[in-house]
Design an enzyme around this catalytic site. Structure first.
Site, PDB file in Angstrom:
ATOM      1  N   HIS A 308       0.826  -1.227  -0.118  1.00 53.38           N
ATOM      2  CA  HIS A 308      -0.027   0.049  -0.013  1.00 53.38           C
ATOM      3  C   HIS A 308       0.812   1.203   0.100  1.00 53.38           C
ATOM      4  O   HIS A 308       2.070   1.191   0.615  1.00 53.38           O
ATOM      5  CB  HIS A 308      -1.067  -0.056   1.037  1.00 53.38           C
ATOM      6  CG  HIS A 308      -2.134   1.045   1.026  1.00 53.38           C
ATOM      7  ND1 HIS A 308      -1.863   2.392   1.230  1.00 53.38           N
ATOM      8  CD2 HIS A 308      -3.413   0.681   0.855  1.00 53.38           C
ATOM      9  CE1 HIS A 308      -3.385   3.009   1.135  1.00 53.38           C
ATOM     10  NE2 HIS A 308      -4.248   1.714   0.706  1.00 53.38           N
ATOM     11  N   ASP A 366      -7.930  -5.082  -0.172  1.00 56.69           N
ATOM     12  CA  ASP A 366      -8.459  -6.180  -1.457  1.00 56.69           C
ATOM     13  C   ASP A 366      -8.093  -7.452  -1.198  1.00 56.69           C
ATOM     14  O   ASP A 366      -8.549  -8.096  -1.896  1.00 56.69           O
ATOM     15  CB  ASP A 366      -7.873  -5.620  -2.729  1.00 56.69           C
ATOM     16  CG  ASP A 366      -8.434  -4.071  -2.899  1.00 56.69           C
ATOM     17  OD1 ASP A 366      -7.628  -3.249  -3.114  1.00 56.69           O
ATOM     18  OD2 ASP A 366      -9.662  -4.028  -3.127  1.00 56.69           O
TER      19      ASP A 366
HETATM   20  C1  SDX Z   1      -6.180  -0.140  -2.951  1.00 55.76           C
HETATM   21  O1  SDX Z   1      -4.610   4.739  -1.985  1.00 55.76           O
HETATM   22  C2  SDX Z   1      -5.386   3.832  -1.370  1.00 55.76           C
HETATM   23  O2  SDX Z   1      -5.817   4.328  -0.356  1.00 55.76           O
HETATM   24  C3  SDX Z   1      -5.841   2.610  -2.258  1.00 55.76           C
HETATM   25  C4  SDX Z   1      -6.950   1.978  -1.335  1.00 55.76           C
HETATM   26  C5  SDX Z   1      -7.964   2.809  -1.188  1.00 55.76           C
HETATM   27  O3  SDX Z   1      -9.077   2.434  -0.242  1.00 55.76           O
HETATM   28  O4  SDX Z   1      -8.727   3.418  -2.051  1.00 55.76           O
HETATM   29  O5  SDX Z   1      -6.437   1.499  -0.306  1.00 55.76           O
HETATM   30  C6  SDX Z   1      -7.229   0.668  -2.095  1.00 55.76           C
HETATM   31  O6  SDX Z   1      -5.995   0.451  -4.076  1.00 55.76           O
HETATM   32  C7  SDX Z   1      -5.326  -0.951  -2.172  1.00 55.76           C
HETATM   33  C8  SDX Z   1      -4.193  -1.466  -3.250  1.00 55.76           C
HETATM   34  C9  SDX Z   1      -4.619  -2.492  -3.905  1.00 55.76           C
HETATM   35  N1  SDX Z   1      -3.427  -2.936  -4.929  1.00 55.76           N
HETATM   36  C10 SDX Z   1      -2.831  -4.125  -4.898  1.00 55.76           C
HETATM   37  O7  SDX Z   1      -2.868  -4.825  -3.957  1.00 55.76           O
HETATM   38  C11 SDX Z   1      -1.854  -4.398  -6.033  1.00 55.76           C
HETATM   39  C12 SDX Z   1      -0.605  -4.974  -5.843  1.00 55.76           C
HETATM   40  N2  SDX Z   1       0.258  -3.878  -4.917  1.00 55.76           N
HETATM   41  C13 SDX Z   1       0.991  -3.083  -5.320  1.00 55.76           C
HETATM   42  O8  SDX Z   1       1.060  -2.889  -6.759  1.00 55.76           O
HETATM   43  C14 SDX Z   1       1.596  -1.608  -4.709  1.00 55.76           C
HETATM   44  O9  SDX Z   1       1.978  -2.098  -3.527  1.00 55.76           O
HETATM   45  C15 SDX Z   1       0.816  -0.492  -4.392  1.00 55.76           C
HETATM   46  C16 SDX Z   1       0.186  -0.166  -5.914  1.00 55.76           C
HETATM   47  C17 SDX Z   1      -0.501  -0.675  -3.808  1.00 55.76           C
HETATM   48  C18 SDX Z   1       1.601   0.475  -3.794  1.00 55.76           C
HETATM   49  O10 SDX Z   1       2.573   0.749  -4.717  1.00 55.76           O
HETATM   50  P1  SDX Z   1       3.537   1.936  -4.462  1.00 55.76           P
HETATM   51  O11 SDX Z   1       3.361   2.626  -3.384  1.00 55.76           O
HETATM   52  O12 SDX Z   1       4.072   2.685  -5.625  1.00 55.76           O
HETATM   53  O13 SDX Z   1       4.859   0.957  -3.710  1.00 55.76           O
HETATM   54  P2  SDX Z   1       5.998   0.655  -5.075  1.00 55.76           P
HETATM   55  O14 SDX Z   1       5.491  -0.003  -6.031  1.00 55.76           O
HETATM   56  O15 SDX Z   1       7.080   1.523  -4.771  1.00 55.76           O
HETATM   57  O16 SDX Z   1       6.673  -0.631  -4.060  1.00 55.76           O
HETATM   58  C19 SDX Z   1       7.724  -0.498  -3.154  1.00 55.76           C
HETATM   59  C20 SDX Z   1       8.288  -1.755  -3.293  1.00 55.76           C
HETATM   60  C21 SDX Z   1       9.051  -2.090  -4.622  1.00 55.76           C
HETATM   61  O17 SDX Z   1      10.033  -2.897  -4.472  1.00 55.76           O
HETATM   62  P3  SDX Z   1      11.480  -2.477  -4.813  1.00 55.76           P
HETATM   63  O18 SDX Z   1      11.726  -1.410  -5.908  1.00 55.76           O
HETATM   64  O19 SDX Z   1      11.866  -1.173  -3.422  1.00 55.76           O
HETATM   65  O20 SDX Z   1      12.647  -3.407  -4.596  1.00 55.76           O
HETATM   66  O21 SDX Z   1       7.531  -2.859  -2.844  1.00 55.76           O
HETATM   67  C22 SDX Z   1       7.535  -3.787  -3.857  1.00 55.76           C
HETATM   68  C23 SDX Z   1       7.824  -2.775  -5.245  1.00 55.76           C
HETATM   69  O22 SDX Z   1       8.449  -3.912  -6.354  1.00 55.76           O
HETATM   70  N3  SDX Z   1       6.068  -4.154  -3.990  1.00 55.76           N
HETATM   71  C24 SDX Z   1       5.708  -5.473  -4.150  1.00 55.76           C
HETATM   72  C25 SDX Z   1       4.190  -5.269  -3.986  1.00 55.76           C
HETATM   73  N4  SDX Z   1       3.718  -4.142  -3.721  1.00 55.76           N
HETATM   74  C26 SDX Z   1       4.998  -3.450  -3.708  1.00 55.76           C
HETATM   75  N5  SDX Z   1       6.408  -6.629  -4.385  1.00 55.76           N
HETATM   76  C27 SDX Z   1       5.622  -7.643  -4.728  1.00 55.76           C
HETATM   77  N6  SDX Z   1       4.121  -7.770  -4.579  1.00 55.76           N
HETATM   78  C28 SDX Z   1       3.605  -6.363  -4.272  1.00 55.76           C
HETATM   79  N7  SDX Z   1       2.213  -6.659  -4.104  1.00 55.76           N
END
Ligand code: SDX
Length: 431
Positions: A308, A366
């Site tokens: 998140h 989710d």
């Molecule tokens: C919702 O904003 C809100 O409040 C949204 C929400 C709402 O109620 O409106 O809460 C609802 O959208 C919840 C999120 C649902 N999405 C997912 O579950 C999809 C999977 N999650 C991700 O894609 C990700 O975690 C996000 C999109 C939710 C957040 O992305 P960020 O903040 O841009 O984080 P990032 O992509 O920069 O990740 C930081 C690190 C990265 O690794 P490094 O580059 O540091 O090595 O964490 C890793 C990412 O690769 N990472 C994951 C991951 N999520 C982040 N690695 C594996 N699996 C994951 N799910």
């Protein structure tokens, strides 16, 4: 107390400027950065707006490190346990919990605005039976701006209230019609004698050929899920609604833009993606392979429902839904639900892995919601629509807060330009 200020110095020129600090009631202070451009001619740069406050708001507060979520100051745990979705809608829109007469009037207003204009129902026939319901829902909501353009003076508080009641009341009807269209079944009209969630279940699952029993356990589970999805501060879809609404666009068009933004798998589309992921994983034995894929930068696989932008602790909503899964599945006689067991094992193994621990990746709202939607018989393609039904009140509350703010300005971010410098046109014969 003396006004707090930050001092910014351009080390190259030695030029300084003072940035006023603004404090909220709780949470981090913000810097008013206007002086940065005025005094130094530069912009701040924050792709994804991870560190940027876009507005002042009194609706929802999140502390991502502590895993705290407040709606108008009330903890989500207390609202989930003691409130109802209609009461939470009133709270988000009006800022205070309603007394009984106000709650009854609000609920009655919503119950008596659930029907769609018959012309709108004909829109569904233009969609193929396998159209994704999010596409149908965003299109039909956008089309409402064609029906209600004459009673939509956005600067008239009564017009804003009518809009709020209309869209909150009609979104379940719009969603259920999309579901029925995909099944090739006749639409089921809303009933004013049913509660918001019972009405939803009836419009989703009733057929003309036989009576439909509305399971109170299912209605209660939906009510809880809608409370937990109602609002979440300046998330991507809410920010989309604010940006679209800041142009003065018809609010139905702004909400439709919010639906489109929510659809993405990185946002509300994740609940649908979680179920696909769990089915892809299949068994507990396969979990290590998929966790390895999620950690592998060369694979595009991510653990959907994990991570998140704000929560670097457990999403409080995920905890509540996980707890509700046990109760709902048992009440529905699904004591052994393979999807739920797999999700629990996946959570347990991922949260022991350094990759997830170091990056503070926890289950979000989710991760478990689809388990309950599935148990209620809602098809996976409708999961994000369920999210949109609940989030509509949050989008409306933020739109109303923005439109009624005298200081409102059109949203217009700037950029860091890295394209070509100015150059002259060259005729095709010389290229
Ligand atoms: C919702 O904003 C809100 O409040 C949204 C929400 C709402 O109620 O409106 O809460 C609802 O959208 C919840 C999120 C649902 N999405 C997912 O579950 C999809 C999977 N999650 C991700 O894609 C990700 O975690 C996000 C999109 C939710 C957040 O992305 P960020 O903040 O841009 O984080 P990032 O992509 O920069 O990740 C930081 C690190 C990265 O690794 P490094 O580059 O540091 O090595 O964490 C890793 C990412 O690769 N990472 C994951 C991951 N999520 C982040 N690695 C594996 N699996 C994951 N799910």
């Amino acid at each position: 107390m003396a006004d707090k200020k930050f001092e910014l110095t351009d080390l190259a020129s030695g030029k300084k400027s003072l940035l006023p600090v603004k404090s909220g009631t709780i949470g981090p202070d913000v810097l008013d950065i206007a002086a940065i451009n005025r005094d130094h001619g530069v912009f701040t740069h924050d792709p994804g707006f991870g560190f940027t406050s876009a507005c002042e708001s009194r609706i929802t507060y999140i502390d991502g490190d502590a895993g705290v979520l407040l709606h108008r100051g009330y903890p989500i745990e207390q609202l989930a346990e003691k409130s109802s979705f209609m009461e939470v809608c009133y709270l988000l829109l009006n800022g205070e919990l309603p007394n009984r007469p106000d709650l009854e009037k609000f609920t009655n207003d919503i119950q008596h605005h659930t029907m769609l204009n018959e012309s709108l129902l004909r829109f569904y026939n233009g969609f193929h039976h396998n159209a994704h319901p999010m596409a149908m829902v965003s299109a039909v909501i956008a089309s409402m701006s064609a029906f209600y353009h004459d009673s939509m003076d956005i600067h008239n508080p009564r017009n804003r209230e009518i809009f709020a009641h209309r869209i909150i009341a009609k979104i379940p009807t719009i969603a259920a019609a999309a579901h029925k269209h995909s099944l090739g079944q006749p639409f089921v009209y809303p009933r004013n004698d049913l509660s918001y969630c019972a009405n939803m279940l009836n419009m989703f699952f009733a057929v003309p050929c036989e009576p439909y029993y509305i399971d109170p356990v299912a209605a209660e589970a939906l009510d809880l899920l809608f409370i937990l999805h109602a609002d979440h501060e300046q998330n991507a879809s809410t920010s989309t609604v604010r940006l679209a609404g800041s142009t003065g666009a018809n609010p139905y068009a702004a909400i439709s833009a919010g639906v489109a933004a929510l659809w993405g798998p990185a946002h509300g589309g994740a609940n649908e993606a979680v179920l696909s992921m769990l089915e892809q994983i299949g068994t507990v034995e396969n979990i290590p392979k998929y966790i390895a894929m999620a950690k592998d930068k060369n694979s595009h696989f991510r653990l959907m429902g994990f991570g998140h932008r704000v929560y670097k602790n457990f999403d409080p909503r995920a905890k509540i839904i996980r707890g509700a899964c046990h109760k709902v599945l048992e009440s529905l006689g699904q004591t052994s639900n393979p999807l739920f067991e797999l999700a629990l094992s996946l959570e347990e193994l991922a949260l022991k892995d350094d990759y997830f621990i170091e990056r503070k990746l926890y289950p979000n709202v989710d991760f478990y919601s689809g388990v309950i939607y599935s148990a209620l018989g809602i098809p996976r393609s409708m999961f994000t629509v369920m999210f949109a039904i609940a989030r509509t009140v949050g989008w409306v509350a933020h739109w109303q807060e923005m439109i009624s703010d005298p200081a409102m300005r059109i949203g217009r971010p700037r950029q860091l330009y890295t394209g070509s410098v100015k150059r002259d046109y060259v005729g095709v014969e010389k290229r």
